[in-house]
Design an enzyme around this catalytic site. Structure first.
Site, PDB file in Angstrom:
ATOM      1  N   HIS A  11      43.533  41.405  40.275  1.00  0.00           N
ATOM      2  CA  HIS A  11      42.955  41.003  41.571  1.00  0.00           C
ATOM      3  C   HIS A  11      43.900  40.079  42.332  1.00  0.00           C
ATOM      4  O   HIS A  11      44.234  38.984  41.879  1.00  0.00           O
ATOM      5  CB  HIS A  11      41.567  40.368  41.460  1.00  0.00           C
ATOM      6  CG  HIS A  11      40.804  40.544  42.742  1.00  0.00           C
ATOM      7  ND1 HIS A  11      39.880  41.539  42.948  1.00  0.00           N
ATOM      8  CD2 HIS A  11      40.901  39.878  43.914  1.00  0.00           C
ATOM      9  CE1 HIS A  11      39.406  41.458  44.187  1.00  0.00           C
ATOM     10  NE2 HIS A  11      40.018  40.459  44.791  1.00  0.00           N
ATOM     11  N   HIS A  22      37.734  52.035  41.074  1.00  0.00           N
ATOM     12  CA  HIS A  22      36.524  51.230  41.035  1.00  0.00           C
ATOM     13  C   HIS A  22      35.485  51.908  41.931  1.00  0.00           C
ATOM     14  O   HIS A  22      35.335  51.543  43.087  1.00  0.00           O
ATOM     15  CB  HIS A  22      36.814  49.809  41.524  1.00  0.00           C
ATOM     16  CG  HIS A  22      35.667  48.868  41.313  1.00  0.00           C
ATOM     17  ND1 HIS A  22      35.845  47.534  41.039  1.00  0.00           N
ATOM     18  CD2 HIS A  22      34.333  49.069  41.322  1.00  0.00           C
ATOM     19  CE1 HIS A  22      34.659  46.952  40.906  1.00  0.00           C
ATOM     20  NE2 HIS A  22      33.735  47.859  41.067  1.00  0.00           N
ATOM     21  N   GLU A  52      36.701  50.922  36.598  1.00  0.00           N
ATOM     22  CA  GLU A  52      36.073  49.612  36.715  1.00  0.00           C
ATOM     23  C   GLU A  52      34.739  49.745  37.440  1.00  0.00           C
ATOM     24  O   GLU A  52      34.563  50.664  38.259  1.00  0.00           O
ATOM     25  CB  GLU A  52      36.988  48.663  37.506  1.00  0.00           C
ATOM     26  CG  GLU A  52      38.353  48.531  36.897  1.00  0.00           C
ATOM     27  CD  GLU A  52      39.101  47.323  37.388  1.00  0.00           C
ATOM     28  OE1 GLU A  52      38.844  46.884  38.512  1.00  0.00           O
ATOM     29  OE2 GLU A  52      39.939  46.815  36.631  1.00  0.00           O
TER      30      GLU A  52
HETATM   31  C1  LIG Z   1      37.834  44.215  39.654  1.00  0.00           C
HETATM   32  C2  LIG Z   1      38.843  43.990  40.702  1.00  0.00           C
HETATM   33  O1  LIG Z   1      39.255  42.898  40.960  1.00  0.00           O
HETATM   34  C3  LIG Z   1      39.355  45.139  41.414  1.00  0.00           C
HETATM   35  O2  LIG Z   1      39.529  46.131  40.493  1.00  0.00           O
HETATM   36  C4  LIG Z   1      38.410  45.716  42.404  1.00  0.00           C
HETATM   37  O3  LIG Z   1      38.262  47.045  42.062  1.00  0.00           O
HETATM   38  C5  LIG Z   1      38.931  45.743  43.768  1.00  0.00           C
HETATM   39  O4  LIG Z   1      37.899  46.396  44.488  1.00  0.00           O
HETATM   40  P1  LIG Z   1      38.165  46.824  45.992  1.00  0.00           P
HETATM   41  O5  LIG Z   1      39.375  47.727  45.989  1.00  0.00           O
HETATM   42  O6  LIG Z   1      36.878  47.494  46.384  1.00  0.00           O
HETATM   43  O7  LIG Z   1      38.441  45.524  46.727  1.00  0.00           O
HETATM   44  N1  LIG Z   2      41.296  44.914  38.435  1.00  0.00           N
HETATM   45  C1  LIG Z   2      42.096  44.589  39.579  1.00  0.00           C
HETATM   46  C2  LIG Z   2      42.427  45.840  40.317  1.00  0.00           C
HETATM   47  O1  LIG Z   2      42.214  46.935  39.819  1.00  0.00           O
HETATM   48  C3  LIG Z   2      43.041  45.767  41.654  1.00  0.00           C
HETATM   49  O2  LIG Z   2      42.735  44.577  42.329  1.00  0.00           O
HETATM   50  P1  LIG Z   2      43.542  44.368  43.711  1.00  0.00           P
HETATM   51  O3  LIG Z   2      45.014  44.415  43.370  1.00  0.00           O
HETATM   52  O4  LIG Z   2      43.150  45.492  44.631  1.00  0.00           O
HETATM   53  O5  LIG Z   2      43.111  43.017  44.205  1.00  0.00           O
END
Ligand SMILES: CC(=O)[C@@H](O)[C@H](O)COP(=O)(O)O
Ligand SMILES: NCC(=O)COP(=O)(O)O
Length: 237
Positions: free
Chosen positions: A190, A43, A70
């Site tokens: 998440h 992300h 993402e």
């Molecule tokens: C979309 C989502 O919930 C996660 O993919 C997000 O990428 C987490 O981002 P951080 O690792 O910056 O918290």
């Molecule tokens: N889309 C969720 C992700 O890639 C990871 O979320 P998290 O496990 O770091 O909360």
């Protein structure tokens, strides 16, 4: 089969903390796949607090499973998608200064924008997944704009799971049913972890993919990366 996509954001967080290249994001990615990860998620946020644009370009030539990028679909993100041509682009409505993702799209209010984005991103050969709350209306909106998949935002599930897992999972079962009936795929992510993942999978057995990062990387500090990936895969059997 529900695929485990390991989000490596937090590997990059640790690397950036000292300004060097340890841990090496590329080596760790290769090892995650060797240890059983069925996808890699990143992300790249606008402030590059963890994953950098340069990481994404390098990862394109490294990831051999599924590559999921993402992000908020601004011009910077769309440029990354055009260059990296990932297997999947997951659109997230995050503000640039969000500490982490904290909501899904309003797929009704943003229908025109998301429809155009779907077409543009699909032209680069990527599957489009829309990050949504577990709301039937929002899922129906994602179907209407031509998304290939939804990603159910599971922070509310993870929080409520600690109080009542049956209450927690109920909206996700309904949202997944609507998506399935609408002919689109279902991802989730998440705050999923070793405590709550199995129950989600048991209640939505046709889940296509979970993307997990924060908890998995934290667990790896105690159990080791290879063992941790295997532990998460066992929750999805
Ligand atoms: C979309 C989502 O919930 C996660 O993919 C997000 O990428 C987490 O981002 P951080 O690792 O910056 O918290
Ligand atoms: N889309 C969720 C992700 O890639 C990871 O979320 P998290 O496990 O770091 O909360």
């Amino acid at each position: 089969m529900t695929k485990l996509s390991v989000n490596i954001n937090k590997i990059a967080t640790l690397r950036n903390a000292r300004g060097g290249n340890n841990p090496d994001v590329i080596k760790t990615t290769i090892d995650c796949e060797r240890f059983g990860a069925q996808g890699i998620t990143v992300h790249p946020r606008p402030d590059e607090r963890h994953i950098r644009y340069s990481d994404v370009v390098q990862l394109k030539g490294v990831v051999t499973t599924e590559f999921n990028i993402e992000g908020y679909p601004d011009q910077r993100y769309l440029k990354i998608i055009a260059e990296a041509k990932p297997d999947q682009a997951t659109l997230v409505p995050d503000a640039p200064d969000a500490i982490t993702s904290n909501a899904g799209w309003d797929t009704i209010k943003n229908a025109s924008l998301l429809r155009d984005l779907c077409q543009e991103i699909k032209s680069h050969g990527a599957r489009v997944s829309i990050f949504v709350d577990p709301s039937p209306r929002m899922v129906e909106g994602a179907i209407a704009i031509g998304a290939d998949r939804i990603e159910l935002y599971t922070e509310p599930y993870a929080s409520e799971f600690l109080v009542s897992k049956e209450v927690a999972v109920k909206p996700y079962i309904e949202s997944a049913r609507i998506a399935k009936e609408g002919g689109i795929g279902i991802n989730a992510g998440h705050d999923l972890d070793l405590h709550n993942l199995k129950f989600l999978k048991q209640n939505i057995p046709y889940l296509d993919e979970v993307s997990i990062g924060h908890a998995l990387i934290c667990d790896a500090l105690y159990f080791g990366l290879e063992n941790t990936i295997q532990l998460y895969l066992k929750q999805l059997k």
